[in-house]
Design a protein around this motif. Structure first.
Motif, PDB file in Angstrom:
ATOM      1  N   CYS A   1       0.836  -1.194   0.000  1.00 33.25           N
ATOM      2  CA  CYS A   1       0.000   0.000   0.000  1.00 33.25           C
ATOM      3  C   CYS A   1       0.873   1.247   0.000  1.00 33.25           C
ATOM      4  CB  CYS A   1      -0.908   0.027   1.230  1.00 33.25           C
ATOM      5  SG  CYS A   1      -2.140  -1.287   1.270  1.00 33.25           S
ATOM      6  N   GLU A   2       0.458   2.221  -0.762  1.00 31.12           N
ATOM      7  CA  GLU A   2       1.165   3.495  -0.812  1.00 31.12           C
ATOM      8  C   GLU A   2       0.690   4.352   0.348  1.00 31.12           C
ATOM      9  OE1 GLU A   2       1.722   7.318  -3.833  1.00 31.12           O
ATOM     10  OE2 GLU A   2       0.812   5.446  -4.548  1.00 31.12           O
ATOM     11  N   ASP A   3       1.578   4.739   1.204  1.00 29.81           N
ATOM     12  CA  ASP A   3       1.235   5.500   2.404  1.00 29.81           C
ATOM     13  C   ASP A   3       0.775   6.901   2.012  1.00 29.81           C
ATOM     14  OD1 ASP A   3       1.095   6.768   4.868  1.00 29.81           O
ATOM     15  OD2 ASP A   3       2.820   5.683   5.674  1.00 29.81           O
ATOM     16  N   ALA A   4      -0.443   7.239   2.456  1.00 27.06           N
ATOM     17  CA  ALA A   4      -0.977   8.576   2.157  1.00 27.06           C
ATOM     18  C   ALA A   4      -0.733   9.545   3.301  1.00 27.06           C
ATOM     19  CB  ALA A   4      -2.473   8.474   1.872  1.00 27.06           C
ATOM     20  N   GLY A   5       0.178   9.207   4.192  1.00 27.78           N
ATOM     21  CA  GLY A   5       0.557  10.152   5.230  1.00 27.78           C
ATOM     22  C   GLY A   5       0.048   9.837   6.612  1.00 27.78           C
ATOM     23  N   MET A   6      -0.584   8.676   6.833  1.00 24.39           N
ATOM     24  CA  MET A   6      -1.148   8.349   8.140  1.00 24.39           C
ATOM     25  C   MET A   6      -0.505   7.107   8.750  1.00 24.39           C
ATOM     26  SD  MET A   6      -3.338  10.674   8.948  1.00 24.39           S
ATOM     27  CE  MET A   6      -4.282   9.918  10.267  1.00 24.39           C
TER      28      MET A   6
ATOM     29  N   GLN B   1      -1.118  -4.846   2.434  1.00 26.43           N
ATOM     30  CA  GLN B   1      -1.105  -4.878   0.969  1.00 26.43           C
ATOM     31  C   GLN B   1      -2.444  -4.392   0.428  1.00 26.43           C
ATOM     32  OE1 GLN B   1      -0.148  -9.078   0.330  1.00 26.43           O
ATOM     33  NE2 GLN B   1       1.932  -8.489  -0.237  1.00 26.43           N
ATOM     34  N   CYS B   2      -2.402  -3.775  -0.737  1.00 25.61           N
ATOM     35  CA  CYS B   2      -3.606  -3.246  -1.375  1.00 25.61           C
ATOM     36  C   CYS B   2      -3.831  -3.912  -2.735  1.00 25.61           C
ATOM     37  CB  CYS B   2      -3.489  -1.731  -1.561  1.00 25.61           C
ATOM     38  SG  CYS B   2      -3.673  -0.788  -0.035  1.00 25.61           S
ATOM     39  N   GLY B   3      -5.086  -3.969  -3.125  1.00 22.79           N
ATOM     40  CA  GLY B   3      -5.456  -4.542  -4.413  1.00 22.79           C
ATOM     41  C   GLY B   3      -6.861  -4.117  -4.787  1.00 22.79           C
ATOM     42  N   LYS B   4      -7.403  -4.732  -5.817  1.00 23.29           N
ATOM     43  CA  LYS B   4      -8.760  -4.401  -6.253  1.00 23.29           C
ATOM     44  C   LYS B   4      -9.333  -5.554  -7.061  1.00 23.29           C
ATOM     45  CE  LYS B   4      -7.426  -2.218 -10.630  1.00 23.29           C
ATOM     46  NZ  LYS B   4      -7.497  -1.015 -11.469  1.00 23.29           N
TER      47      LYS B   4
ATOM     48  N   LEU C   1     -14.632  16.634  17.367  1.00 23.27           N
ATOM     49  CA  LEU C   1     -14.547  16.432  15.923  1.00 23.27           C
ATOM     50  C   LEU C   1     -13.755  15.182  15.571  1.00 23.27           C
ATOM     51  CD1 LEU C   1     -14.007  20.116  14.755  1.00 23.27           C
ATOM     52  CD2 LEU C   1     -15.949  18.648  14.169  1.00 23.27           C
ATOM     53  N   ARG C   2     -12.883  14.743  16.472  1.00 24.63           N
ATOM     54  CA  ARG C   2     -12.145  13.514  16.207  1.00 24.63           C
ATOM     55  C   ARG C   2     -13.069  12.305  16.213  1.00 24.63           C
ATOM     56  NH1 ARG C   2      -8.435  16.029  19.950  1.00 24.63           N
ATOM     57  NH2 ARG C   2      -6.694  16.947  18.806  1.00 24.63           N
ATOM     58  N   PHE C   3     -14.193  12.412  16.948  1.00 25.35           N
ATOM     59  CA  PHE C   3     -15.176  11.328  16.921  1.00 25.35           C
ATOM     60  C   PHE C   3     -16.071  11.435  15.694  1.00 25.35           C
ATOM     61  CE2 PHE C   3     -14.388  11.764  21.545  1.00 25.35           C
ATOM     62  CZ  PHE C   3     -13.978  10.465  21.808  1.00 25.35           C
ATOM     63  N   SER C   4     -16.515  12.633  15.362  1.00 23.54           N
ATOM     64  CA  SER C   4     -17.509  12.777  14.305  1.00 23.54           C
ATOM     65  C   SER C   4     -16.906  12.985  12.934  1.00 23.54           C
ATOM     66  CB  SER C   4     -18.448  13.951  14.607  1.00 23.54           C
ATOM     67  OG  SER C   4     -17.733  15.159  14.685  1.00 23.54           O
ATOM     68  N   GLY C   5     -15.638  13.391  12.853  1.00 23.55           N
ATOM     69  CA  GLY C   5     -14.963  13.538  11.565  1.00 23.55           C
ATOM     70  C   GLY C   5     -14.076  12.354  11.312  1.00 23.55           C
ATOM     71  N   GLY C   6     -13.828  12.057  10.034  1.00 26.53           N
ATOM     72  CA  GLY C   6     -13.081  10.860   9.683  1.00 26.53           C
ATOM     73  C   GLY C   6     -11.724  10.762  10.341  1.00 26.53           C
ATOM     74  N   GLY C   7     -10.761  11.538   9.865  1.00 23.48           N
ATOM     75  CA  GLY C   7      -9.463  11.541  10.490  1.00 23.48           C
ATOM     76  C   GLY C   7      -8.584  10.367  10.124  1.00 23.48           C
ATOM     77  N   ILE C   8      -9.070   9.418   9.344  1.00 20.64           N
ATOM     78  CA  ILE C   8      -8.259   8.276   8.924  1.00 20.64           C
ATOM     79  C   ILE C   8      -8.111   8.336   7.412  1.00 20.64           C
ATOM     80  CG2 ILE C   8      -8.159   5.768   8.731  1.00 20.64           C
ATOM     81  CD1 ILE C   8      -9.632   5.610  11.355  1.00 20.64           C
ATOM     82  N   THR C   9      -6.910   8.319   6.955  1.00 20.30           N
ATOM     83  CA  THR C   9      -6.652   8.377   5.524  1.00 20.30           C
ATOM     84  C   THR C   9      -6.349   6.981   5.001  1.00 20.30           C
ATOM     85  OG1 THR C   9      -5.744  10.598   5.775  1.00 20.30           O
ATOM     86  CG2 THR C   9      -5.200   9.413   3.753  1.00 20.30           C
ATOM     87  N   ALA C  10      -6.997   6.612   3.932  1.00 20.89           N
ATOM     88  CA  ALA C  10      -6.786   5.290   3.356  1.00 20.89           C
ATOM     89  C   ALA C  10      -5.500   5.263   2.548  1.00 20.89           C
ATOM     90  CB  ALA C  10      -7.962   4.915   2.458  1.00 20.89           C
TER      91      ALA C  10
ATOM     92  N   VAL D   1     -10.625   5.687  -7.052  1.00 17.66           N
ATOM     93  CA  VAL D   1     -10.720   7.099  -6.718  1.00 17.66           C
ATOM     94  C   VAL D   1      -9.588   7.466  -5.765  1.00 17.66           C
ATOM     95  CG1 VAL D   1     -12.128   8.823  -5.514  1.00 17.66           C
ATOM     96  CG2 VAL D   1     -13.205   7.190  -7.066  1.00 17.66           C
ATOM     97  N   ASP D   2      -8.919   8.559  -6.036  1.00 20.32           N
ATOM     98  CA  ASP D   2      -7.831   8.984  -5.167  1.00 20.32           C
ATOM     99  C   ASP D   2      -8.388   9.454  -3.836  1.00 20.32           C
ATOM    100  OD1 ASP D   2      -4.789   9.654  -5.297  1.00 20.32           O
ATOM    101  OD2 ASP D   2      -5.729  11.371  -4.292  1.00 20.32           O
ATOM    102  N   GLU D   3      -7.594   9.254  -2.788  1.00 20.70           N
ATOM    103  CA  GLU D   3      -8.026   9.630  -1.434  1.00 20.70           C
ATOM    104  C   GLU D   3      -8.505  11.077  -1.381  1.00 20.70           C
ATOM    105  OE1 GLU D   3      -8.819   9.576   2.583  1.00 20.70           O
ATOM    106  OE2 GLU D   3      -8.357   7.879   1.283  1.00 20.70           O
ATOM    107  N   ALA D   4      -7.810  11.968  -2.056  1.00 20.99           N
ATOM    108  CA  ALA D   4      -8.157  13.386  -2.006  1.00 20.99           C
ATOM    109  C   ALA D   4      -9.503  13.676  -2.659  1.00 20.99           C
ATOM    110  CB  ALA D   4      -7.059  14.216  -2.681  1.00 20.99           C
ATOM    111  N   ASP D   5      -9.984  12.746  -3.481  1.00 20.75           N
ATOM    112  CA  ASP D   5     -11.238  12.960  -4.208  1.00 20.75           C
ATOM    113  C   ASP D   5     -12.440  12.302  -3.539  1.00 20.75           C
ATOM    114  OD1 ASP D   5      -9.967  14.445  -6.194  1.00 20.75           O
ATOM    115  OD2 ASP D   5      -9.387  12.633  -7.285  1.00 20.75           O
TER     116      ASP D   5
END
Length: 535
Positions: free
Chosen positions: A60-65, A72-75, A363-372, A379-383
Motif C-alpha cells: 500500500c502506498e502510504d498517504a501520510g497516516m 497490501q492493497c489490491g482491487k 470532531l475527532r469522533f464525528s470527523g473521519g481523520g483516517i486516511t486510506a 478514486v484517489d483519497e483526495a477525491d
C-alpha cells in the motif's frame, strides 16, 4: 453503525450517524483454500469474466497516516449492474494482512456503517485482528459507493446532514411546523444526491454488495466465504448466506442488525439505545470530580440537552470552515458512546468544549481523520467527498428498505414523529428522525432482505449479541437467529457497548476459535461483563 475497536472508530456522519481446544485436521477442511472451478460460479451469462480475476496485491502506498508496512492493497472489478454484466464496471478497493504461517485461505471483514471504509478501518485497527493471521489472510474492502470504490455524495450544503424538520420558509426563517417546506427540502436533497453520486447510486445496496463479495471470494481463491461482519456487516453476511448458501463457510455476525424492522422502527430503537448509553456515560462521568457536568447525574442530563440546543442556536466556529452545531455534537456523542473504552476521551473532549469552547476533541469522533492507503485504478483519497460516509449510509439503508413515506403521510405525521423521537431522546431524536425521512424522493428499495433472507441452509454461523449495545439491541440478535434458522448459534455477551469483539476478551477468543478451528459452543453460551475503564 460501526465496529469500534481500541482506538476511535472511523466515523464521518454528523447528523445521521446511527440512527459488527484445536480440532483435528479434518475439521479444518471447510475453511480450506483450493482452485475455484466453474461449479463455484453463477450460471448467469456474462458474469464468467468477473470470476476469472486474480488480485494483483502490492504494498500500500502510504498517504501520510502511517500505513503498516505489511499491509497490501489490491482491487477487483465488478459489474455496475448485475442485470447487464456486459455493461459498465466498478473497481472495488481491497486491503489485506498476509497470514503469518501457512494460509488456509482468507477471512473477509466488514466494519459496518453502512458506509464505513473497510480499508481505512483495517489500516488503523489491524492489530485487533492479528490473531486471525495465524491461519488466514485478513482481508477487507470498500463496498461500492464507499471510500475509494466509486464514492457517493450529496454535494455541499445539502443532503443527509440537512434537517428537514427545521426546513426554512420562503422568508428563510426556521419553521419546524411547515411540512411542505420539509418535503421540498427532502426532494431537493434526493435530487442533489443523484446528481453528485453518478451512475453507482441506483446500484448501491446490500444485495449487490453481497454479489461483489462473491466475486472477491473467487478472486481470493476460496471455495467458501469465511467472514466477520460487525453491525451493518451482519446484514451483509446474512444476505450472502441467503444468496450463496453453498459458498458460505464460517460466518460470524457481531452486533446483529435487524432483517425485518423498517427504518422508522430501527431508528427509534437506536435513539432509545443511545439515550440509555448517554445516561450511563453521564452517571459514570459524574463519579469523577473532573467531569464537566458536575457530580449530579440528573443535572448533567439536563445540561447536556441545554448544550445541544444552545449549539444548534449558536454554532461554534471551527478551523475547518463549517461551524460545530448541536447536531454535530449529537453525532460525536453517538460514535463515542458505542464503546466504554472511548468514554475517558469523550469526557475530556466535552470538558474542552464546555470550558474552552474548543470542539476539536469531539470532531475527532464525528470527523473521519483516517486516511486510506492508495492503490492504482481507484478514486484517489483526495477525491473522496467529505460527506461520503453519511451519504452512503443513507443510500444503502434506503436501497435495502422497500418502504417509502408518501408526502401525505409525512405531512400528516411529522408533528407526531417529532414528538415521539424527542421523547425517546432530546439529544439524538432529531437526527434519527432525519434519517427516516431521507428516503423520501428516492426509488423504492428491495424487498429481498425482508422477504427472502430466512431459513438459510448453511454451515453453523456464530451470532454475537451484546446486552448493553446502544445501536443494535440484543433482541435483534435473538430475532435474526430465529429467522436464519437452525444454522444460527447465539453467543450472549453480557457486556456494554456496540459489538463485542473489540471490547470483550471472551468474545474475541470465541470468535477467533470458531474462525480458525471451527470450535463452536452450544447455543446459549455466554460471556460475562468485563470491568469498565477507570474514570
Amino acid at each position: 453503525m460501526l465496529f469500534t475497536h481500541h482506538r476511535c472508530a472511523f466515523a464521518g456522519a454528523v447528523t445521521l450517524v446511527l440512527l459488527g481446544v484445536a480440532l483435528p485436521p479434518q475439521a479444518l477442511l471447510g475453511a480450506g483454500v483450493r482452485t475455484v472451478t466453474a461449479a463455484d460460479r453463477p450460471d448467469q451469462p456474462g458474469l464468467s469474466r468477473f470470476y476469472d480475476q486474480k488480485i494483483d496485491w502490492t504494498k500500500c502506498e502510504d498517504a501520510g497516516m502511517g500505513v503498516p508496512e505489511d499491509l497490501q492493497c489490491g482491487k477487483v472489478t465488478v459489474p455496475l449492474d448485475y442485470a447487464k454484466p456486459g455493461g459498465e464496471t466498478l473497481d472495488i478497493a481491497m486491503a489485506r494482512f498476509r497470514a503469518t504461517g501457512e494460509s488456509r485461505g482468507s477471512v473477509l471483514l466488514n466494519f459496518g456503517g453502512p458506509g464505513a471504509s473497510g480499508v481505512s478501518e483495517l489500516t488503523a485497527g489491524g492489530d485487533d485482528f492479528m490473531g486471525l493471521t495465524n491461519g488466514y489472510d485478513v482481508v477487507t474492502f470498500d463496498p461500492r459507493g464507499v471510500g475509494r470504490s466509486s464514492p457517493v455524495s450529496c454535494g455541499e450544503g445539502i443532503g443527509p446532514t440537512s434537517d428537514p424538520t427545521d426546513a426554512p420558509t420562503e422568508d428563510t426563517q426556521p419553521d419546524s411546523d411547515n411540512p411542505q417546506a420539509a418535503l421540498k427540502l427532502l426532494r431537493k436533497s434526493a435530487d442533489a444526491c443523484a446528481k453528485h453520486s453518478g451512475p453507482v447510486l441506483p446500484h448501491i445496496g446490500t444485495v449487490n454488495v453481497s454479489r461483489d463479495l462473491d466475486i472477491m471470494r473467487d478472486a481470493l481463491g476460496d471455495k467458501k466465504l469465511n467472514y466477520l461482519g460487525f453491525s451493518y456487516g451482519t446484514r451483509l453476511g446474512a444476505v450472502y448466506a441467503a444468496q450463496f448458501p453453498d459458498r458460505t463457510g464460517r460466518l460470524v455476525l457481531d452486533g446483529v442488525d435487524t432483517l425485518t424492522e423498517p427504518l422508522s422502527e430501527q431508528a427509534l430503537a437506536n435513539t432509545e439505545g443511545l439515550q440509555t448509553a448517554l445516561e450511563d456515560f453521564l452517571t459514570w462521568c459524574t463519579d469523577d470530580i473532573s467531569c464537566a457536568f458536575g457530580q449530579d447525574p440528573r443535572t448533567a442530563r439536563e445540561e447536556m440537552v441545554d448544550l445541544v440546543r444552545s449549539l444548534d442556536e449558536n454554532p461554534l466556529p471551527t478551523e475547518f470552515g463549517a461551524p460545530f452545531s448541536g447536531q454535530d455534537l449529537a453525532g460525536a456523542l453517538g460514535q463515542a458512546l458505542y464503546s466504554k473504552e472511548l468514554w475517558p476521551a469523550l469526557s475530556q473532549a466535552l470538558r474542552s468544549l464546555i470550558e474552552d469552547g474548543d470542539p476539536r476533541g469531539l470532531l475527532r469522533f464525528s470527523g473521519g481523520g483516517i486516511t486510506a492507503p492508495r492503490n492504482g485504478g481507484l478514486v484517489d483519497e483526495a477525491d473522496i467527498p467529505m460527506d461520503n460516509l453519511q451519504s452512503a449510509l443513507t443510500a444503502i439503508n434506503c436501497a435495502d428498505d422497500p418502504d417509502r413515506p408518501t408526502a401525505a403521510r409525512i405531512t400528516r405525521n411529522l408533528d407526531r414523529l417529532r414528538a415521539e423521537y424527542e421523547e425517546a431522546s432530546p439529544v439524538f431524536g432529531r437526527s434519527r428522525l432525519t434519517q427516516v425521512l431521507m428516503c423520501y424522493g428516492r426509488p423504492k428499495g428491495t424487498d429481498f432482505i425482508r422477504e427472502d433472507v430466512r431459513d438459510v441452509d448453511t454451515p453453523k454461523m456464530l451470532l454475537v449479541g451484546t446486552r448493553g449495545d446502544p445501536a443494535t439491541p440484543y433482541r435483534w440478535t435473538v430475532e435474526t437467529a430465529k429467522r436464519l434458522g437452525r444454522s444460527a448459534v447465539v453467543l450472549d455477551n453480557k457486556g456494554e457497548g456496540h459489538t463485542g469483539y473489540g471490547s470483550s476478551k471472551c468474545v474475541h477468543e470465541k470468535v477467533d476459535d470458531f474462525l480458525l478451528y471451527g470450535s463452536l459452543a452450544d447455543a446459549g453460551s455466554s460471556c460475562g461483563a468485563e470491568e469498565p475503564p477507570p474514570s
